[in-house]
Motif scaffolding. Structure first.
Motif, PDB file in Angstrom:
ATOM      1  N   UNK A  31       0.714  -1.068   0.043  1.00  0.00           N
ATOM      2  CA  UNK A  31      -0.111  -0.195   0.106  1.00  0.00           C
ATOM      3  C   UNK A  31       0.813   1.207  -0.073  1.00  0.00           C
ATOM      4  N   UNK A  32       2.033   1.191   0.853  1.00  0.00           N
ATOM      5  CA  UNK A  32       3.099   2.296   0.602  1.00  0.00           C
ATOM      6  C   UNK A  32       3.558   2.475  -0.467  1.00  0.00           C
ATOM      7  N   UNK A  33       4.005   1.276  -1.201  1.00  0.00           N
ATOM      8  CA  UNK A  33       4.536   1.604  -2.489  1.00  0.00           C
ATOM      9  C   UNK A  33       3.602   2.289  -3.645  1.00  0.00           C
ATOM     10  N   UNK A  34       2.426   1.754  -3.444  1.00  0.00           N
ATOM     11  CA  UNK A  34       1.327   2.357  -4.355  1.00  0.00           C
ATOM     12  C   UNK A  34       1.201   3.724  -4.004  1.00  0.00           C
ATOM     13  N   UNK A  35       1.094   4.135  -2.809  1.00  0.00           N
ATOM     14  CA  UNK A  35       0.818   5.535  -2.449  1.00  0.00           C
ATOM     15  C   UNK A  35       1.986   6.355  -2.900  1.00  0.00           C
ATOM     16  N   UNK A  36       3.209   5.909  -2.667  1.00  0.00           N
ATOM     17  CA  UNK A  36       4.299   6.579  -3.063  1.00  0.00           C
ATOM     18  C   UNK A  36       4.568   6.745  -4.676  1.00  0.00           C
ATOM     19  N   UNK A  37       4.322   5.790  -5.386  1.00  0.00           N
ATOM     20  CA  UNK A  37       4.296   5.643  -6.815  1.00  0.00           C
ATOM     21  C   UNK A  37       3.159   6.607  -7.414  1.00  0.00           C
ATOM     22  N   UNK A  38       1.960   6.626  -6.654  1.00  0.00           N
ATOM     23  CA  UNK A  38       0.861   7.605  -7.378  1.00  0.00           C
ATOM     24  C   UNK A  38       1.401   8.985  -7.374  1.00  0.00           C
ATOM     25  N   UNK A  39       2.039   9.288  -6.164  1.00  0.00           N
ATOM     26  CA  UNK A  39       2.447  10.493  -5.819  1.00  0.00           C
ATOM     27  C   UNK A  39       3.601  10.928  -6.589  1.00  0.00           C
ATOM     28  N   UNK A  40       4.460  10.173  -7.014  1.00  0.00           N
ATOM     29  CA  UNK A  40       5.477  10.281  -7.924  1.00  0.00           C
ATOM     30  C   UNK A  40       5.258  10.682  -9.522  1.00  0.00           C
ATOM     31  N   UNK A  41       4.038   9.804 -10.008  1.00  0.00           N
ATOM     32  CA  UNK A  41       3.456  10.027 -11.155  1.00  0.00           C
ATOM     33  C   UNK A  41       2.719  11.100 -11.352  1.00  0.00           C
ATOM     34  N   UNK A  42       2.087  11.763 -10.317  1.00  0.00           N
ATOM     35  CA  UNK A  42       1.545  12.925 -10.229  1.00  0.00           C
ATOM     36  C   UNK A  42       2.458  14.095 -10.587  1.00  0.00           C
ATOM     37  N   UNK A  43       3.572  13.876  -9.868  1.00  0.00           N
ATOM     38  CA  UNK A  43       4.586  14.927 -10.013  1.00  0.00           C
ATOM     39  C   UNK A  43       5.229  14.769 -11.210  1.00  0.00           C
ATOM     40  N   UNK A  47       3.987  14.053 -13.808  1.00  0.00           N
ATOM     41  CA  UNK A  47       2.782  14.687 -14.773  1.00  0.00           C
ATOM     42  C   UNK A  47       2.825  16.153 -14.884  1.00  0.00           C
ATOM     43  N   UNK A  48       2.914  16.627 -13.557  1.00  0.00           N
ATOM     44  CA  UNK A  48       3.006  17.924 -13.211  1.00  0.00           C
ATOM     45  C   UNK A  48       3.825  18.871 -14.142  1.00  0.00           C
ATOM     46  N   UNK A  49       5.149  18.202 -14.111  1.00  0.00           N
ATOM     47  CA  UNK A  49       6.298  18.962 -14.660  1.00  0.00           C
ATOM     48  C   UNK A  49       6.449  18.589 -15.980  1.00  0.00           C
TER      49      UNK A  49
END
Length: 62
Positions: free
Chosen positions: A44-56, A58-60
């Motif tokens: 669950x933590x891996x998934x949370x961190x991966x989605x946060x990274x993907x969002x970042x 995409x932002x950049x």
């Protein structure tokens, strides 16, 4: 023990790779359940961190 200690992660009562020969079947089953719960928590933590990274990322890219 103070109430602040309740927020700290619990240390495992065993060490990975330790001798299992002295444990009963019930103790081994309990350990399996604890490890499965820990694996789910880590995934669950891996998934949370991966989605946060993907969002970042995409932002950049925009």
């Amino acid at each position: 023990m103070s109430f602040i200690d309740d927020d700290l992660p619990k240390k495992a009562a065993y060490e990975i790779g330790s001798d299992l020969s002295m444990l009963s079947v019930d103790e081994l089953k309990e350990r399996v359940e604890q490890l499965k719960a820990e694996i789910a928590r880590i995934e669950a933590e891996v998934t949370r961190k991966a989605s946060g990274r993907a969002a970042a990322e995409n932002l950049f890219r925009s």
